[in-house]
Design a protein around this motif. Structure first.
Motif, PDB file in Angstrom:
ATOM      1  N   PHE A 242     -11.681  20.152 -10.877  1.00 33.92           N
ATOM      2  CA  PHE A 242     -11.969  19.200 -12.214  1.00 33.92           C
ATOM      3  C   PHE A 242     -13.299  19.371 -12.430  1.00 33.92           C
ATOM      4  O   PHE A 242     -13.172  18.972 -13.674  1.00 33.92           O
ATOM      5  N   GLY A 243     -14.015  19.825 -12.419  1.00 33.14           N
ATOM      6  CA  GLY A 243     -15.580  19.743 -12.851  1.00 33.14           C
ATOM      7  C   GLY A 243     -16.675  18.956 -12.051  1.00 33.14           C
ATOM      8  O   GLY A 243     -15.638  18.439 -10.620  1.00 33.14           O
ATOM      9  N   GLN A 244     -17.321  18.109 -12.986  1.00 34.98           N
ATOM     10  CA  GLN A 244     -18.806  17.974 -11.561  1.00 34.98           C
ATOM     11  C   GLN A 244     -18.877  16.044 -12.147  1.00 34.98           C
ATOM     12  O   GLN A 244     -19.615  15.345 -12.061  1.00 34.98           O
ATOM     13  N   THR A 245     -18.022  15.509 -13.315  1.00 40.08           N
ATOM     14  CA  THR A 245     -18.497  14.690 -13.508  1.00 40.08           C
ATOM     15  C   THR A 245     -17.823  13.604 -13.190  1.00 40.08           C
ATOM     16  O   THR A 245     -16.242  13.740 -12.857  1.00 40.08           O
ATOM     17  N   ALA A 246     -17.169  12.169 -13.372  1.00 38.00           N
ATOM     18  CA  ALA A 246     -16.302  10.947 -13.179  1.00 38.00           C
ATOM     19  C   ALA A 246     -15.860  11.061 -11.864  1.00 38.00           C
ATOM     20  O   ALA A 246     -14.767  10.940 -11.281  1.00 38.00           O
ATOM     21  N   ASP A 247     -16.377  10.796 -11.174  1.00 42.05           N
ATOM     22  CA  ASP A 247     -16.693  10.808  -9.692  1.00 42.05           C
ATOM     23  C   ASP A 247     -15.486   9.872  -8.699  1.00 42.05           C
ATOM     24  O   ASP A 247     -14.645  10.850  -7.969  1.00 42.05           O
ATOM     25  N   THR A 248     -15.468   8.873  -9.030  1.00 50.52           N
ATOM     26  CA  THR A 248     -14.987   8.246  -8.722  1.00 50.52           C
ATOM     27  C   THR A 248     -13.320   8.264  -9.269  1.00 50.52           C
ATOM     28  O   THR A 248     -11.763   8.098  -8.514  1.00 50.52           O
ATOM     29  N   PHE A 249     -13.265   8.243 -10.199  1.00 52.39           N
ATOM     30  CA  PHE A 249     -12.017   8.512 -11.439  1.00 52.39           C
ATOM     31  C   PHE A 249     -11.605   9.808 -10.623  1.00 52.39           C
ATOM     32  O   PHE A 249     -10.007   9.668 -10.095  1.00 52.39           O
ATOM     33  N   LYS A 250     -11.580  11.109 -10.476  1.00 50.99           N
ATOM     34  CA  LYS A 250     -11.112  12.168  -9.300  1.00 50.99           C
ATOM     35  C   LYS A 250     -10.651  11.882  -8.111  1.00 50.99           C
ATOM     36  O   LYS A 250     -10.086  12.559  -7.625  1.00 50.99           O
ATOM     37  N   ALA A 251     -12.187  11.458  -7.397  1.00 52.22           N
ATOM     38  CA  ALA A 251     -11.671  11.130  -6.003  1.00 52.22           C
ATOM     39  C   ALA A 251     -10.518   9.877  -6.208  1.00 52.22           C
ATOM     40  O   ALA A 251      -9.185  10.243  -5.169  1.00 52.22           O
ATOM     41  N   ARG A 252     -10.566   8.928  -6.307  1.00 53.38           N
ATOM     42  CA  ARG A 252      -8.501   8.073  -6.757  1.00 53.38           C
ATOM     43  C   ARG A 252      -7.697   9.664  -7.388  1.00 53.38           C
ATOM     44  O   ARG A 252      -6.922   8.847  -6.362  1.00 53.38           O
ATOM     45  N   LEU A 253      -7.189  10.540  -7.554  1.00 54.93           N
ATOM     46  CA  LEU A 253      -6.646  11.359  -8.436  1.00 54.93           C
ATOM     47  C   LEU A 253      -6.451  12.149  -6.927  1.00 54.93           C
ATOM     48  O   LEU A 253      -5.192  13.428  -6.944  1.00 54.93           O
ATOM     49  N   GLY A 254      -7.667  11.990  -6.018  1.00 56.17           N
ATOM     50  CA  GLY A 254      -7.315  12.985  -5.000  1.00 56.17           C
ATOM     51  C   GLY A 254      -7.720  13.971  -4.444  1.00 56.17           C
ATOM     52  O   GLY A 254      -7.586  14.834  -3.573  1.00 56.17           O
ATOM     53  N   SER A 255      -9.036  14.080  -5.311  1.00 52.81           N
ATOM     54  CA  SER A 255      -9.839  15.438  -5.169  1.00 52.81           C
ATOM     55  C   SER A 255     -10.157  15.732  -3.724  1.00 52.81           C
ATOM     56  O   SER A 255     -10.809  14.188  -3.315  1.00 52.81           O
ATOM     57  N   TYR A 256     -11.478  16.767  -3.557  1.00 54.13           N
ATOM     58  CA  TYR A 256     -12.365  16.480  -2.581  1.00 54.13           C
ATOM     59  C   TYR A 256     -13.398  17.135  -3.207  1.00 54.13           C
ATOM     60  O   TYR A 256     -13.435  17.661  -4.144  1.00 54.13           O
ATOM     61  N   GLN A 257     -14.318  17.219  -2.736  1.00 50.55           N
ATOM     62  CA  GLN A 257     -16.090  17.758  -3.102  1.00 50.55           C
ATOM     63  C   GLN A 257     -16.657  19.123  -2.722  1.00 50.55           C
ATOM     64  O   GLN A 257     -16.852  18.929  -1.114  1.00 50.55           O
ATOM     65  N   THR A 258     -16.714  19.640  -3.205  1.00 48.62           N
ATOM     66  CA  THR A 258     -17.947  20.734  -2.461  1.00 48.62           C
ATOM     67  C   THR A 258     -19.046  20.485  -2.935  1.00 48.62           C
ATOM     68  O   THR A 258     -19.554  20.373  -4.147  1.00 48.62           O
ATOM     69  N   PRO A 259     -20.340  20.696  -1.996  1.00 47.40           N
ATOM     70  CA  PRO A 259     -21.551  20.064  -2.360  1.00 47.40           C
ATOM     71  C   PRO A 259     -22.074  21.828  -3.378  1.00 47.40           C
ATOM     72  O   PRO A 259     -21.802  22.632  -2.692  1.00 47.40           O
ATOM     73  N   LEU A 260     -22.986  21.313  -3.969  1.00 46.10           N
ATOM     74  CA  LEU A 260     -23.590  22.524  -5.131  1.00 46.10           C
ATOM     75  C   LEU A 260     -25.519  22.002  -5.111  1.00 46.10           C
ATOM     76  O   LEU A 260     -25.018  21.176  -4.908  1.00 46.10           O
ATOM     77  N   TYR A 261     -25.889  23.474  -4.929  1.00 48.55           N
ATOM     78  CA  TYR A 261     -27.282  23.754  -5.151  1.00 48.55           C
ATOM     79  C   TYR A 261     -28.074  24.165  -5.566  1.00 48.55           C
ATOM     80  O   TYR A 261     -27.023  25.154  -6.706  1.00 48.55           O
ATOM     81  N   LEU A 262     -28.724  23.911  -6.198  1.00 46.29           N
ATOM     82  CA  LEU A 262     -29.901  24.799  -7.308  1.00 46.29           C
ATOM     83  C   LEU A 262     -31.394  24.976  -6.758  1.00 46.29           C
ATOM     84  O   LEU A 262     -31.656  24.378  -5.577  1.00 46.29           O
TER      85      LEU A 262
END
Length: 265
Positions: A242-262
């Motif tokens: 889904f991409g990296q923004t709109a955290d709350t909305f995408k979490a409600r869709l059922g997405s999971y997060q993968t931490p990314l680093y720079l």
């Protein structure tokens, strides 16, 4: 603002990025499996330092890497870089055949929220079209449509680049029938779009565009994402990114997060 009236560059730093000039939450540094990472990164760092000095860049950044990739990229720490958190990637396991089957599996209050949002969308007289045909996309992707993308960039909290019309057109040409445009129309005018790249295993959401003036009456962003998800599920892939923004909305869709680093110097 007062300070910038006299010093226009105040708190603006020129940054040199290692990678492609697009922000899609992906690793743009590809090194073969058995290569000498430490030697390659040392050589690359020397090149980056030379470019940074020539361009008077104050920061050098390598982005964006998951924790496994960092096991090898941590060699940059010995070259004066710091590792920092980037925005996480939101991904979705594509276990459903379409958006209808997805909604059927939701708890009732989530399903009611979606149905309420979709009724607003229909009442506003909006409709969705899915487009993958290369020639048709090239016909519709005009400078006027591109302004919808620019509106999203201007509203974004993290602005790194603004891509030109030619980028989207070249993307479609170089990935024929793999780029999916989810379009929202009001009458005969495109008022929102989502651009995704389809591969045999995954669908990657890349960029979207919106007419924000319609958002309050139609929940245009939510409905754009619902429609994009519906078509992505129909591609029969394993995951949707889904991409990296709109955290709350995408979490409600059922997405999971993968931490990314720079890495930054």
């Amino acid at each position: 603002n007062y300070t910038r009236h006299f010093f226009s560059s105040f708190l603006y730093l020129k940054v040199l990025f290692c990678g492609l000039p697009i922000s899609i939450g992906k690793n743009h540094l590809i090194i073969t499996k058995n290569a000498n990472y430490q030697l390659i990164l040392k050589l690359l760092d020397g090149i980056m330092n030379t470019i940074a000095a020539k361009e008077k860049a104050k920061l050098i950044i390598y982005k964006e890497f998951n924790s496994v990739e960092c096991n090898k990229l941590d060699a940059l720490l010995q070259l004066g870089y710091l590792r920092a958190n980037s925005l996480p990637m939101h991904s979705f396991k594509a276990k459903f055949s379409n958006f209808t089957s997805y909604c059927a599996a939701l708890k009732s209050h989530y399903r009611n929220d979606i149905n309420r949002s979709r009724r607003k969308f229909e009442k506003a007289g909006l409709r969705v079209e899915q487009l993958k045909d290369t020639e048709k996309i090239l016909q519709i992707y005009t400078s006027e449509m591109h302004q919808l993308y620019e509106a999203v960039v201007q509203k974004s909290e993290n602005q790194l680049e603004t891509l030109p019309v030619s980028f989207f057109r070249d993307l479609v040409i170089n990935f024929p029938n793999q780029v999916l445009f989810t379009l929202v129309y009001k009458d005969n005018t495109i008022v929102a779009f989502n651009c995704s790249l389809c591969t045999p295993l995954n669908v990657h959401y890349l960029f979207c565009g919106l007419d924000y003036s319609l958002n309050a009456e139609s929940d245009i962003y939510f409905n754009l994402m619902y429609a994009a998800l519906d078509e992505a599920l129909k591609q029969n892939v394993a995951e949707i990114h889904f991409g990296q923004t709109a955290d709350t909305f995408k979490a409600r869709l059922g997405s999971y997060q993968t931490p990314l680093y720079l890495y930054i110097k």
